[in-house]
Write a protein that holds these residues in place. Sequence first.
Motif, PDB file in Angstrom:
ATOM      1  N   UNK A 456       7.820  54.618   5.212  1.00  0.00           N
ATOM      2  CA  UNK A 456       7.307  54.722   6.577  1.00  0.00           C
ATOM      3  C   UNK A 456       6.752  53.355   6.952  1.00  0.00           C
ATOM      4  N   UNK A 457       7.664  52.451   7.287  1.00  0.00           N
ATOM      5  CA  UNK A 457       7.323  51.028   7.391  1.00  0.00           C
ATOM      6  C   UNK A 457       6.973  50.568   8.793  1.00  0.00           C
ATOM      7  N   UNK A 458       7.346  51.339   9.816  1.00  0.00           N
ATOM      8  CA  UNK A 458       7.130  50.824  11.173  1.00  0.00           C
ATOM      9  C   UNK A 458       5.689  51.033  11.611  1.00  0.00           C
ATOM     10  N   UNK A 462       3.633  42.489  13.548  1.00  0.00           N
ATOM     11  CA  UNK A 462       4.442  41.303  13.837  1.00  0.00           C
ATOM     12  C   UNK A 462       5.876  41.433  13.328  1.00  0.00           C
ATOM     13  N   UNK A 463       6.807  40.893  14.078  1.00  0.00           N
ATOM     14  CA  UNK A 463       8.243  40.848  13.764  1.00  0.00           C
ATOM     15  C   UNK A 463       8.857  42.244  13.622  1.00  0.00           C
ATOM     16  N   UNK A 464       8.205  43.278  14.150  1.00  0.00           N
ATOM     17  CA  UNK A 464       8.739  44.628  13.950  1.00  0.00           C
ATOM     18  C   UNK A 464       9.400  45.213  15.186  1.00  0.00           C
ATOM     19  N   UNK A 465       8.924  44.780  16.361  1.00  0.00           N
ATOM     20  CA  UNK A 465       9.368  45.511  17.536  1.00  0.00           C
ATOM     21  C   UNK A 465      10.858  45.312  17.830  1.00  0.00           C
ATOM     22  N   UNK A 466      11.425  44.221  17.287  1.00  0.00           N
ATOM     23  CA  UNK A 466      12.808  43.880  17.595  1.00  0.00           C
ATOM     24  C   UNK A 466      13.797  44.674  16.743  1.00  0.00           C
ATOM     25  N   UNK A 467      13.462  45.925  16.428  1.00  0.00           N
ATOM     26  CA  UNK A 467      14.299  46.773  15.576  1.00  0.00           C
ATOM     27  C   UNK A 467      14.772  47.939  16.433  1.00  0.00           C
ATOM     28  N   UNK A 469      15.153  51.271  18.097  1.00  0.00           N
ATOM     29  CA  UNK A 469      14.270  52.441  18.128  1.00  0.00           C
ATOM     30  C   UNK A 469      12.810  52.087  18.328  1.00  0.00           C
ATOM     31  N   UNK A 470      12.440  50.835  18.054  1.00  0.00           N
ATOM     32  CA  UNK A 470      11.028  50.455  18.115  1.00  0.00           C
ATOM     33  C   UNK A 470      10.467  50.596  19.531  1.00  0.00           C
ATOM     34  N   UNK A 471      11.309  50.332  20.517  1.00  0.00           N
ATOM     35  CA  UNK A 471      10.826  50.386  21.893  1.00  0.00           C
ATOM     36  C   UNK A 471      10.527  51.804  22.349  1.00  0.00           C
ATOM     37  N   UNK A 472      11.052  52.813  21.610  1.00  0.00           N
ATOM     38  CA  UNK A 472      10.789  54.204  21.975  1.00  0.00           C
ATOM     39  C   UNK A 472       9.462  54.695  21.409  1.00  0.00           C
ATOM     40  N   UNK A 473       8.840  53.884  20.548  1.00  0.00           N
ATOM     41  CA  UNK A 473       7.586  54.288  19.910  1.00  0.00           C
ATOM     42  C   UNK A 473       6.408  53.774  20.736  1.00  0.00           C
ATOM     43  N   UNK A 474       5.429  54.646  20.969  1.00  0.00           N
ATOM     44  CA  UNK A 474       4.293  54.291  21.813  1.00  0.00           C
ATOM     45  C   UNK A 474       3.562  53.063  21.246  1.00  0.00           C
ATOM     46  N   UNK A 497      -0.961  54.592   9.822  1.00  0.00           N
ATOM     47  CA  UNK A 497       0.139  55.552   9.843  1.00  0.00           C
ATOM     48  C   UNK A 497       1.429  54.817  10.193  1.00  0.00           C
ATOM     49  N   UNK A 498       2.365  54.847   9.241  1.00  0.00           N
ATOM     50  CA  UNK A 498       3.648  54.195   9.460  1.00  0.00           C
ATOM     51  C   UNK A 498       4.724  55.217   9.783  1.00  0.00           C
ATOM     52  N   UNK A 499       5.749  54.744  10.479  1.00  0.00           N
ATOM     53  CA  UNK A 499       6.868  55.621  10.803  1.00  0.00           C
ATOM     54  C   UNK A 499       8.095  55.189  10.019  1.00  0.00           C
ATOM     55  N   UNK A 500       8.801  56.184   9.518  1.00  0.00           N
ATOM     56  CA  UNK A 500      10.043  55.919   8.795  1.00  0.00           C
ATOM     57  C   UNK A 500      11.141  55.811   9.842  1.00  0.00           C
TER      58      UNK A 500
END
Length: 540
Positions: A456-458, A462-467, A469-474, A497-500
Amino acid sequence: MKVNTIAAPLSLVVPSVLATPQPVTFESKCADLTRSFTAPDTKVLIAKYVPKGTNITFPESANNTCPKFVVTLADICRLTLNVSTSETSSVIVESFMPKDWESKGKRFLMTGNGGLGGCVPYSDLAFGSSLGFATIGHNNGHAGDTGVPFYNRPQVVVDYVWRALYTAGKIGKRAVASFYTSNISKSYYMGCSSGGRQGMKAAQDFPEEYDGILSVAPAINYEGIQAAASRLFKITGKPGDATFLNLEQWIRVHKMVVDQCDWIDGVLDEVIEDPTKCIPRPEALLCETGQSWESHQCLTPTQVDTVRKFYEPVYGTNGEYIASRLQPLTREWIGFRFYYGGVASYLSEQWYQYAIFNDPTWSLTNNWTISTTEYTLKKNLHNVQTFNTNLTALKSHGTKLLHYHGTADCLISSENSYDYYNGVSRTMGLKSSQLDEFYRFFPISGMDHCYSGNGAWYLGGPVQYNTPGALDIDPNDSVLMKMVDWVEGGKAPEKLVGKKLVDGKVLGERGHCKYPAKTKYKGSGNPDLASSWTCENSQF
Ligand SMILES: *[C@@H]1O[C@H](CO)[C@@H](O)[C@H](O)[C@H]1NC(C)=O
Ligand SMILES: *[C@@H]1O[C@H](CO)[C@@H](O)[C@H](O)[C@H]1NC(C)=O
Ligand SMILES: *[C@@H]1O[C@H](CO)[C@@H](O)[C@H](O)[C@H]1NC(C)=O
Ligand SMILES: *[C@@H]1O[C@H](CO)[C@@H](O)[C@H](O)[C@H]1NC(C)=O
Ligand SMILES: *[C@@H]1O[C@H](CO)[C@@H](O)[C@H](O)[C@H]1NC(C)=O
Ligand SMILES: *[C@@H]1O[C@H](CO)[C@@H](O)[C@H](O)[C@H]1NC(C)=O
Ligand SMILES: *[C@@H]1O[C@H](CO)[C@@H](O)[C@H](O)[C@H]1NC(C)=O
């Protein structure tokens, strides 16, 4: 004099302009920065309003690995500056200043770089500005994720180690203050990898610049991690060497580690909560007489020896500890590409060639030994080590340091981060319950370097949003906003709390506990639900 001949027509024009004054808009105020923003040693390159959803392209990155474009997530004023840091060095500073800055908390956010970079982290600028932060990035004093610009240019190395960050922070704050009418309320930093090291640099050397610092997978003990990487290359060798394992063989080693260690945390998911508990035994893969890799997917004694060395820490010639091992159960095929696939890592080789020795003929293959590291550790170029464990100044200033590291990091061992946290504890003579006030560390199971992984890494870091599905997460759930809650609301995080996030979809959640508490499976329930896990032994 010639002046008089142009004075007459001008005086005819001026009154008509005055008669219809243009209203000052966000757009016009932004464009006006070209004229209105001045600072020592600084040149404005771009001052331009950019609406949300614009695809900004960077043709100057055609020949390097830096981003080629970014799509903006907010209406922003983009201000690009060229700031000279010495006679022979300069840093490009980018600011994305959002229209709704005042209503969204008047916050300043500095972002970090990666590798030997060289690249403005545009996706972090887009992400930060979408949350209302006036977000600043910079190129760390040279263009591209490469060490070549260090060659015979010692001032460019100074920028890389700390000065680009410091300068960009100062000039960025000045730009934000001059653009908006209100003052900055709080200042934040976030960065991963080299950017994590930059965060630690700020925490150690100029904590007064920030109220909250988010440091991820930091490349601290810099010469130690260069040694760890170089050593992996040396012990594995090149294709054809008896010591070498090919990609398929590393994938087999990965499966072996899964077999030996995945059960420890009670859930079989290719994620281990606490890799410090995992000590692989590669002898399990030995070929018996008459067997071979082709017939039985087994390894020779020499290869087994390679794997055993692979999972050991780095020691100096007198047995002193230099760096942690690469923790087991990473996605070994990614590290293979960087460190032990028979090709010297450019990250290490170029650092030695251009920053340390100024000798392009120097090579990991021919010239690296542990003595190289003993030399670089002693030299500690401009304190690139970034391993000062005395955070007294940070504590006194009231700055909060939030640190996390993926325990499946294939490039920088997460055990390096445990080393630092425990070092701070010893140096300051503070137990973790006392460090909690200003410094919290979270191991993130199943997270690779900065982003991706089996767990559950998301986190919205930093450097995560460019993945996908990331833009759909609040984004309000992001670790960046948890940092804000801590600094501005006194709500310190107990777990993250991380999201897989897999192929653009969220398949599960897990609360990663604050070290030294353990993230523990309750023994029943769907392991992909955060509610099936708990934090234990938080009073260690
Ligand atoms: C942005 O523009 C570049 C260059 O034209 C293009 O390669 C890229 O796909 C575009 N990105 C998006 C999301 O439209
Ligand atoms: C990239 O390299 C090519 C070939 O060397 C050169 O023609 C071009 O000008 C370079 N582009 C940039 C932006 O530096
Ligand atoms: C920035 O300024 C330096 C001189 O201080 C110059 O050498 C460099 O080319 C400039 N960079 C850009 C992108 O304008
Ligand atoms: C901004 O801060 C300065 C210096 O602390 C102060 O003098 C000034 O009044 C502040 N301006 C606003 C708009 O709050
Ligand atoms: C690196 O190794 C090569 C080959 O052994 C040797 O010729 C060279 O002198 C070495 N370079 C340094 C700086 O030691
Ligand atoms: C830590 O740094 C502070 C100054 O920030 C200094 O007063 C103190 O002696 C240092 N502590 C140690 C153990 O070095
Ligand atoms: C995030 O929080 C802000 C402020 O509380 C709110 O205005 C915004 O709608 C929230 N965003 C989402 C996607 O829920």
